[in-house]
Design a protein around this motif. Sequence first.
Motif, PDB file in Angstrom:
ATOM      1  N   PHE A  57      -9.862  23.046  -2.098  1.00 36.20           N
ATOM      2  CA  PHE A  57      -9.885  24.415  -1.588  1.00 36.20           C
ATOM      3  C   PHE A  57      -9.448  25.486  -2.586  1.00 36.20           C
ATOM      4  O   PHE A  57      -9.752  26.654  -2.401  1.00 36.20           O
ATOM      5  N   VAL A  58      -8.735  25.118  -3.616  1.00 35.47           N
ATOM      6  CA  VAL A  58      -8.220  26.118  -4.553  1.00 35.47           C
ATOM      7  C   VAL A  58      -9.045  26.154  -5.834  1.00 35.47           C
ATOM      8  O   VAL A  58      -9.437  27.222  -6.296  1.00 35.47           O
ATOM      9  N   ILE A  59      -9.301  24.993  -6.393  1.00 34.09           N
ATOM     10  CA  ILE A  59     -10.009  24.914  -7.669  1.00 34.09           C
ATOM     11  C   ILE A  59     -11.492  24.679  -7.388  1.00 34.09           C
ATOM     12  O   ILE A  59     -11.873  23.666  -6.826  1.00 34.09           O
ATOM     13  N   GLU A  60     -12.293  25.630  -7.785  1.00 34.65           N
ATOM     14  CA  GLU A  60     -13.734  25.510  -7.597  1.00 34.65           C
ATOM     15  C   GLU A  60     -14.426  25.533  -8.949  1.00 34.65           C
ATOM     16  O   GLU A  60     -14.036  26.270  -9.846  1.00 34.65           O
ATOM     17  N   ASP A  61     -15.444  24.731  -9.095  1.00 39.67           N
ATOM     18  CA  ASP A  61     -16.290  24.714 -10.290  1.00 39.67           C
ATOM     19  C   ASP A  61     -15.538  24.350 -11.571  1.00 39.67           C
ATOM     20  O   ASP A  61     -15.923  24.779 -12.651  1.00 39.67           O
ATOM     21  N   LYS A  62     -14.461  23.629 -11.456  1.00 41.12           N
ATOM     22  CA  LYS A  62     -13.747  23.151 -12.643  1.00 41.12           C
ATOM     23  C   LYS A  62     -13.473  21.663 -12.444  1.00 41.12           C
ATOM     24  O   LYS A  62     -12.358  21.251 -12.161  1.00 41.12           O
TER      25      LYS A  62
END
Length: 121
Positions: A91-96
Amino acid sequence: MLKYLFVFIGIISLGLGILGIFLPLLPTTPFLLLSTILFARSSKKLHNWLINHKVFGNYIRNFIEEKSIPLKVKISSTLLLWFTILFSIFFVIEDKTWLQILLFAIAIGVTIHILHYKTKR
């Protein structure tokens, strides 16, 4: 002068240890143990206070004397670690993807570290 430096670093270490209770990637035990060692070398009053503290005293004594962690602490710290890591990953880190993999690997490493210690019954 060194005595005051040890007290200062011990207080900072204690603060980081307290933060580590709530932040899963910040370790609690090493900072509490560092504070104990620094206070033992600089201030008997602070050392006795920490060793006899209502919350931290038993935790520190058990770890120093028996190299063990109570089952309740193992379970709660592991669950909190995985909850916060998985929450961050999904939910916090997107696309990494690399960061998600790194967090997952850290969670595995910390879990292995926690489970490595004997369980105090």
